[in-house]
Design a protein around this motif. Sequence first.
Motif, PDB file in Angstrom:
ATOM      1  N   ASN A 268      -9.141  36.093  18.662  1.00 21.35           N
ATOM      2  CA  ASN A 268      -9.037  34.972  17.244  1.00 21.35           C
ATOM      3  C   ASN A 268      -9.927  34.603  16.962  1.00 21.35           C
ATOM      4  N   LEU A 269     -11.736  34.751  17.766  1.00 19.18           N
ATOM      5  CA  LEU A 269     -12.613  33.284  16.728  1.00 19.18           C
ATOM      6  C   LEU A 269     -12.941  33.947  15.766  1.00 19.18           C
ATOM      7  N   SER A 270     -12.772  34.721  14.844  1.00 19.84           N
ATOM      8  CA  SER A 270     -12.886  34.641  13.557  1.00 19.84           C
ATOM      9  C   SER A 270     -12.039  33.903  12.930  1.00 19.84           C
ATOM     10  N   HIS A 271     -11.296  33.041  13.244  1.00 15.00           N
ATOM     11  CA  HIS A 271     -10.062  32.129  12.600  1.00 15.00           C
ATOM     12  C   HIS A 271     -10.485  30.673  13.529  1.00 15.00           C
ATOM     13  N   HIS A 272     -11.522  30.345  14.497  1.00 13.25           N
ATOM     14  CA  HIS A 272     -11.375  29.223  15.442  1.00 13.25           C
ATOM     15  C   HIS A 272     -12.766  28.917  14.744  1.00 13.25           C
ATOM     16  N   GLU A 273     -12.929  30.081  13.942  1.00 11.69           N
ATOM     17  CA  GLU A 273     -14.970  29.375  14.116  1.00 11.69           C
ATOM     18  C   GLU A 273     -14.244  28.684  12.196  1.00 11.69           C
ATOM     19  N   GLN A 274     -13.842  29.794  11.617  1.00 10.74           N
ATOM     20  CA  GLN A 274     -13.572  29.096   9.901  1.00 10.74           C
ATOM     21  C   GLN A 274     -12.574  27.642   9.832  1.00 10.74           C
ATOM     22  N   ARG A 275     -12.312  27.566  11.222  1.00 13.22           N
ATOM     23  CA  ARG A 275     -11.296  26.333  10.905  1.00 13.22           C
ATOM     24  C   ARG A 275     -12.333  25.171  11.603  1.00 13.22           C
ATOM     25  N   MET A 276     -13.115  25.632  12.936  1.00 14.86           N
ATOM     26  CA  MET A 276     -14.390  24.733  12.982  1.00 14.86           C
ATOM     27  C   MET A 276     -15.334  23.858  12.037  1.00 14.86           C
ATOM     28  N   ASN A 277     -15.852  25.464  11.338  1.00 14.30           N
ATOM     29  CA  ASN A 277     -17.005  25.668   9.751  1.00 14.30           C
ATOM     30  C   ASN A 277     -16.029  24.002   8.297  1.00 14.30           C
TER      31      ASN A 277
ATOM     32  N   TRP B 129      10.343  36.867   9.485  1.00 16.40           N
ATOM     33  CA  TRP B 129       9.808  35.650   9.972  1.00 16.40           C
ATOM     34  C   TRP B 129       8.864  34.777   8.405  1.00 16.40           C
ATOM     35  N   VAL B 130       9.436  33.626   8.531  1.00 10.27           N
ATOM     36  CA  VAL B 130       8.849  32.286   7.640  1.00 10.27           C
ATOM     37  C   VAL B 130       8.233  31.348   8.332  1.00 10.27           C
ATOM     38  N   THR B 131       7.487  31.206   7.906  1.00  9.30           N
ATOM     39  CA  THR B 131       5.876  29.475   8.581  1.00  9.30           C
ATOM     40  C   THR B 131       6.840  28.494   7.460  1.00  9.30           C
ATOM     41  N   PRO B 132       6.929  27.438   8.000  1.00  8.03           N
ATOM     42  CA  PRO B 132       6.975  26.776   6.418  1.00  8.03           C
ATOM     43  C   PRO B 132       5.583  26.140   6.199  1.00  8.03           C
ATOM     44  N   TRP B 133       5.479  26.158   5.038  1.00  9.04           N
ATOM     45  CA  TRP B 133       4.988  25.982   3.548  1.00  9.04           C
ATOM     46  C   TRP B 133       3.692  24.342   4.558  1.00  9.04           C
ATOM     47  N   SER B 134       5.189  23.259   4.907  1.00 13.98           N
ATOM     48  CA  SER B 134       4.340  22.271   4.601  1.00 13.98           C
ATOM     49  C   SER B 134       3.886  22.290   6.112  1.00 13.98           C
ATOM     50  N   ALA B 135       3.362  23.059   7.322  1.00 16.42           N
ATOM     51  CA  ALA B 135       2.792  22.586   8.386  1.00 16.42           C
ATOM     52  C   ALA B 135       1.655  21.246   9.071  1.00 16.42           C
ATOM     53  N   LEU B 136       1.952  20.947   9.422  1.00 16.05           N
ATOM     54  CA  LEU B 136       0.511  19.985   9.471  1.00 16.05           C
ATOM     55  C   LEU B 136      -0.363  19.935   9.492  1.00 16.05           C
ATOM     56  N   LEU B 137      -0.919  21.143  10.769  1.00 17.78           N
ATOM     57  CA  LEU B 137      -1.603  22.010  11.352  1.00 17.78           C
ATOM     58  C   LEU B 137      -1.860  23.388  10.658  1.00 17.78           C
ATOM     59  N   LYS B 138      -2.435  23.906  10.117  1.00 21.96           N
ATOM     60  CA  LYS B 138      -2.116  25.305   9.934  1.00 21.96           C
ATOM     61  C   LYS B 138      -2.978  26.380  10.714  1.00 21.96           C
ATOM     62  N   GLY B 139      -2.452  26.610  12.048  1.00 20.89           N
ATOM     63  CA  GLY B 139      -3.131  27.128  12.871  1.00 20.89           C
ATOM     64  C   GLY B 139      -3.650  28.305  12.624  1.00 20.89           C
ATOM     65  N   THR B 140      -4.623  29.083  13.898  1.00 22.04           N
ATOM     66  CA  THR B 140      -5.633  29.879  13.604  1.00 22.04           C
ATOM     67  C   THR B 140      -4.567  31.466  14.057  1.00 22.04           C
ATOM     68  N   GLN B 141      -3.503  30.755  14.542  1.00 22.57           N
ATOM     69  CA  GLN B 141      -2.908  32.145  14.941  1.00 22.57           C
ATOM     70  C   GLN B 141      -1.541  32.104  13.930  1.00 22.57           C
ATOM     71  N   ARG B 142      -1.011  30.913  13.364  1.00 25.33           N
ATOM     72  CA  ARG B 142      -0.691  31.158  11.757  1.00 25.33           C
ATOM     73  C   ARG B 142      -0.672  32.175  10.491  1.00 25.33           C
ATOM     74  N   GLN B 143      -2.724  32.007  10.231  1.00 24.34           N
ATOM     75  CA  GLN B 143      -3.148  32.126   9.808  1.00 24.34           C
ATOM     76  C   GLN B 143      -3.337  34.125  10.051  1.00 24.34           C
ATOM     77  N   LYS B 144      -3.539  34.578  10.936  1.00 23.23           N
ATOM     78  CA  LYS B 144      -3.900  35.571  11.258  1.00 23.23           C
ATOM     79  C   LYS B 144      -2.761  36.160  11.112  1.00 23.23           C
ATOM     80  N   LEU B 145      -2.066  35.936  11.616  1.00 18.86           N
ATOM     81  CA  LEU B 145      -0.270  36.042  10.821  1.00 18.86           C
ATOM     82  C   LEU B 145       0.416  36.007   9.611  1.00 18.86           C
ATOM     83  N   LEU B 146       0.085  34.543   8.556  1.00 24.07           N
ATOM     84  CA  LEU B 146      -0.302  35.670   8.004  1.00 24.07           C
ATOM     85  C   LEU B 146      -0.347  36.253   6.987  1.00 24.07           C
ATOM     86  N   GLU B 147      -2.075  36.836   7.721  1.00 22.81           N
ATOM     87  CA  GLU B 147      -3.045  37.198   6.252  1.00 22.81           C
ATOM     88  C   GLU B 147      -2.644  39.116   7.581  1.00 22.81           C
TER      89      GLU B 147
END
Length: 198
Positions: free
Chosen positions: A17-26, A139-157
């Motif tokens: 999942n490097l692309s999502h980690h890269e997006q978050r770093m930048n 499957w539903v994830t809270p919109w109010s997540a404190l840290l919107k993680g990389t795995q979460r973002q990948k699964l949403l996409e």
Amino acid sequence: MSLLIESIKLLDGKYYNLSHHEQRMNRSLKSLCGSHDYVDLEEFLSNIDKPEQGLFKCRIVYDEISREVEFHPYEYKKIRSLRIVEHDRIHYEFKYTDRKLINRLYDLRKDCDDILIVKRGFITDSSYSNIVFRKNKHWVTPWSALLKGTQRQKLLEQNIIEEDDIRIEDIRSFQSFKLINAMFEFDGEEIDVSNIVF
């Protein structure tokens, strides 16, 4: 500013999942430091010697100037129960090394394996993971997540999960939950919501 951190799964020499980690770093560097220098994570890591066998957490500690890379052997910790803890002022939009408040909340777990943080009545995250809930086949994830993680973002996409407001009183309307993060992928254990302790 506290140093930032990125935790990446490395399994048998392959980064995940490097692309999502890269997006978050930048995004973090631009928002917090005003940096417009783009980090190419694949190129950066290609110059770092890495373990070629086994499961590791690749830990990058960084700011706008420095990058420090460590590899830690990783064993999955079995988490079967969560205790609800409430904190209305907690803020963790960026992945910092400073986790003092989260660690203080984690100490309130008592006989549970981890915590589930509630902010102003809304479900957020566990101490180290995002959470996803199952209702029938959805499957539903809270919109109010404190840290919107990389795995979460990948699964949403990938449309595997969707976001919604989930209040503390909504928990019992779901059948089960999973914890997800860079190391816990969606194929992890499904746990009955009765294992969430109020």
